[in-house]
Design an enzyme around this catalytic site. Structure first.
Site, PDB file in Angstrom:
ATOM      1  N   PRO A   1      96.658 -19.743  33.496  1.00 37.48           N
ATOM      2  CG  PRO A   1      96.823 -19.008  35.706  1.00 37.48           C
ATOM      3  CD  PRO A   1      97.047 -18.563  34.294  1.00 37.48           C
ATOM      4  CB  CYS A   2      92.100 -22.004  32.054  1.00 39.72           C
ATOM      5  SG  CYS A   2      92.834 -23.320  31.104  1.00 39.72           S
ATOM      6  CG  HIS A   3      95.761 -25.212  35.974  1.00 38.65           C
ATOM      7  ND1 HIS A   3      96.502 -24.480  35.067  1.00 38.65           N
ATOM      8  CD2 HIS A   3      96.422 -25.133  37.168  1.00 38.65           C
ATOM      9  CE1 HIS A   3      97.586 -24.005  35.689  1.00 38.65           C
ATOM     10  NE2 HIS A   3      97.550 -24.374  36.954  1.00 38.65           N
TER      11      HIS A   3
END
Lengths: 160, 182
Positions: B149-151
């Site tokens: 989850p780089c968001h």
């Protein structure tokens, strides 16, 4: 200069497969009739087995036709096959429209002649590439196509 | 002469059965656009917002023997995530990347659903407190966005800063998860 070098990267297998699957099936149908589907699958499995050893992406169409021809020849070897005979008669060429009139008769040709005629006139491959496909010399490929064309014409005359 | 769907399916099954394929891939529809998803024998190796780009990257990293084939588990878990019914992914991952990247991506995987962290915080967690910028590079090259989850990683002041799929998608994912946005 770098710009002059034709760099031919190897396309992802999926793209290669989509580009050639239909015409290879058509070719094998021409050579093998109902037995074409197994040979078609075997052709693309062989291509996939060798695909990561390709050095470049040039001539992939000729390459897959070579594999298909090998598979078809293996399949046809069960029947007696006329060998290639070089240069005993003058070469005969055929125009593409003339081929379309005769192509329904290719089923009766010996396998090597059939492959040579269909690759030359049905798929427009040059003799150098047909030679690779047949594992023969260019002269032998030309002689096989030539002999096949003569046979087609005799057949055609016989039916007319 | 057209290859029938049955013949096509038979070939794809045989190719996979013989272990001749480096990477399987599929296109999955999602609320943030079509996703290119790819997997090796080890697990999910790439999600890309652009199919062309994804293809190129998996060929570079894993080989040219790329074949389209349904990735049912990946599709199902992504569908569940986008419907708000899944917070964590149970997919096996193939993370054959450089070790610093792998360390950062492992920390990233642990950032919980609906929360955010910062580039600097991730850098401190992998023992490289001054490497916030390098962490940013890893995020930018994240091979498996959404699942990794780089968001959920934002700037020190809470600004969204950047996202490979575009800031609209980053905002969409954070809203879906109910994260507080600055």
């Amino acid at each position: 200069m770098m710009g002059m070098v034709t760099h031919a990267p190897i396309p992802p297998f999926e793209r290669f497969y989509l580009a050639h699957r239909d015409e290879v099936l058509g070719y094998l149908r021409r050579l093998l009739g109902q037995r074409a589907e197994d040979a078609w699958q075997e052709t693309f499995l062989r291509a996939l087995r060798a695909y990561d050893r390709l050095q470049h992406g040039r001539h992939l169409r000729a390459w897959v036709f070579t594999i298909a021809t090998n598979v078809a020849m293996d399949e046809l070897r069960a029947k007696p096959v006329n060998g290639l005979r070089e240069g005993d008669e003058p070469a005969v060429e055929l125009r593409q429209d003339a081929f379309r009139e005769l192509e329904h008769l290719t089923d009766d040709l010996p396998p090597t002649e059939r492959a040579a005629v269909v690759l030359r006139y049905g798929y427009d491959l040059p003799y150098a590439q047909i030679a690779d496909a047949l594992g023969s010399s260019e002269d032998a490929a030309r002689a096989a196509a030539s002999s096949g064309v003569r046979r087609l014409r005799r057949e055609h005359a016989g039916h007319a | 002469m057209q290859v029938t769907p049955e013949l096509d399916a038979r070939f794809r099954t045989a190719a996979l059965g013989e272990g001749l394929v480096d990477v399987r891939y599929d296109l999955v529809d999602s609320p943030v656009g079509p996703l290119f998803v790819a997997a090796t024998d080890r697990g999910l190796c790439r999600i890309s917002y652009s199919p062309e780009h994804g293809e190129e990257l998996v060929v570079r990293d894993f080989g040219v023997r790329l074949l389209r084939s349904p990735l049912d588990d990946v599709r199902r878990e992504l569908d569940e995530y986008f419907e708000g019914r899944r917070r964590d992914f149970d997919l096996a991952l193939d993370l054959r990347v450089a070790s610093f990247h792998a360390d950062v991506l492992r920390e990233l995987a642990a950032v919980p659903y609906g929360l955010t962290t910062t580039y600097g915080a991730l850098a401190r967690q992998v023992g490289r407190p001054s490497a916030a910028r390098a962490v940013g590079t890893v995020m930018n090259r994240n091979p498996i966005p959404i699942v990794l989850p780089c968001h959920r990683v934002v700037g020190a002041n809470g600004a969204l800063t950047g996202y490979a799929g575009g800031l609209d998608i980053k905002r969409h994912l954070l809203r879906l998860e109910g994260a507080a946005l600055v």
